[in-house]
Design an enzyme around this catalytic site. Structure first.
Site, mmCIF file in Angstrom:
data_model
loop_
_atom_site.group_PDB
_atom_site.id
_atom_site.type_symbol
_atom_site.label_atom_id
_atom_site.label_comp_id
_atom_site.label_asym_id
_atom_site.label_seq_id
_atom_site.Cartn_x
_atom_site.Cartn_y
_atom_site.Cartn_z
ATOM 1 N N GLU A 271 0.864 -1.179 0.000
ATOM 2 C CA GLU A 271 0.000 0.000 0.000
ATOM 3 C C GLU A 271 0.902 1.230 0.000
ATOM 4 O O GLU A 271 1.449 1.606 1.032
ATOM 5 C CB GLU A 271 -0.903 0.007 1.235
ATOM 6 C CG GLU A 271 -1.787 1.252 1.354
ATOM 7 C CD GLU A 271 -2.459 1.373 2.709
ATOM 8 O OE1 GLU A 271 -2.663 2.529 3.154
ATOM 9 O OE2 GLU A 271 -2.765 0.338 3.335
ATOM 10 N N THR B 73 -3.783 6.304 1.825
ATOM 11 C CA THR B 73 -4.025 7.703 2.201
ATOM 12 C C THR B 73 -4.661 8.465 1.035
ATOM 13 O O THR B 73 -4.267 9.591 0.716
ATOM 14 C CB THR B 73 -2.727 8.405 2.674
ATOM 15 O OG1 THR B 73 -1.945 7.500 3.453
ATOM 16 C CG2 THR B 73 -3.070 9.606 3.554
ATOM 17 N N LYS C 217 -11.430 -1.178 6.319
ATOM 18 C CA LYS C 217 -10.221 -1.031 7.119
ATOM 19 C C LYS C 217 -10.615 -0.522 8.501
ATOM 20 O O LYS C 217 -11.120 0.593 8.635
ATOM 21 C CB LYS C 217 -9.253 -0.047 6.442
ATOM 22 C CG LYS C 217 -7.954 0.135 7.235
ATOM 23 C CD LYS C 217 -6.962 1.022 6.515
ATOM 24 C CE LYS C 217 -7.254 2.484 6.704
ATOM 25 N NZ LYS C 217 -6.105 3.347 6.324
#
Length: 214
Positions: A43, A74, A134
């Site tokens: 990621e 992000t 998440k």
């Protein structure tokens, strides 16, 4: 089928390395160190400079390794999500749910993994097509939160990020999470340029995950 394949690969990977970096080079070397150690789901956060270029670069370098899968982290809005997808990101991770980001991911058949802290947030994310939720930050909500949400929502795919380490990783999987996001505990040594330690740490993560899986 692209989305189904990506979700399958993320599930098989088990551990997703959250790669940050103050410079493009640091993020690149961190990602490579993780891949070398066997943690091949990356990621790449958009807090790192030129994250979209790094996604392209790593995809190109590992095009012959089907276990390497690179996504973007992000991601705060749909514009950034599209930039990441155009660069080749196979999944999109956000610290919080964003409806427009969910729409763009659905349009391109890219899995969306938004950060959620409440049942209501999770329900909203599912309604807009989030494939994996998440649980973030995992260190704050704790493992009991995962256990609690699995009661009314047993079908939800959960990935905790934050608070995951080698000692407690098996506890998260025992609760039925589909994968875990590993950040500073895995990649922390990169901040002092010790990428060999990141590789060794990744080897430990990969070893422990294989023991859990088997």
């Amino acid at each position: 089928m692209q989305k189904v394949d990506t979700l399958s690969r993320l599930g098989n990977a088990g551990v997703i390395s959250v790669v940050r970096g103050e410079t493009k080079e640091m993020a690149y070397k961190t990602a490579l160190a993780c891949i070398k150690g066997g943690v091949k789901a990356i990621e790449l956060t958009f807090t790192a400079p030129s994250a979209d270029e790094l996604i392209k670069q790593i995809n190109a370098e590992f095009s012959d390794d089907p276990e390497v899968i690179v996504g973007a982290g992000t991601v705060l809005d749909a514009i950034t999500a599209r930039v990441a997808i155009m660069a080749g990101a196979k999944f999109i991770v956000s610290p919080a749910f964003d409806r427009e980001t969910a729409f763009i991911c659905n349009e391109y058949q890219i899995p969306y993994l938004p950060g959620c802290m409440t049942i209501n947030e999770i329900k909203t994310a599912l309604r807009y097509g989030a494939d994996i939720v998440k649980v973030f930050p995992g260190s704050s909500v704790g493992k009991n939160f995962v256990k609690a949400i699995k009661a009314p929502l047993p079908f939800v795919n959960v990935m905790p990020t934050g608070g995951v380490n080698l000692d407690n990783m098996h506890e998260w999987f025992d609760l039925g999470v589909v994968a875990v996001g590993a950040g500073n505990d895995l990649t922390g040594a990169a901040s002092i340029g010790d990428f060999e330690s990141v590789t060794n740490r990744a080897k430990d993560y990969h070893k422990v995950y294989l023991q859990i899986k088997n």
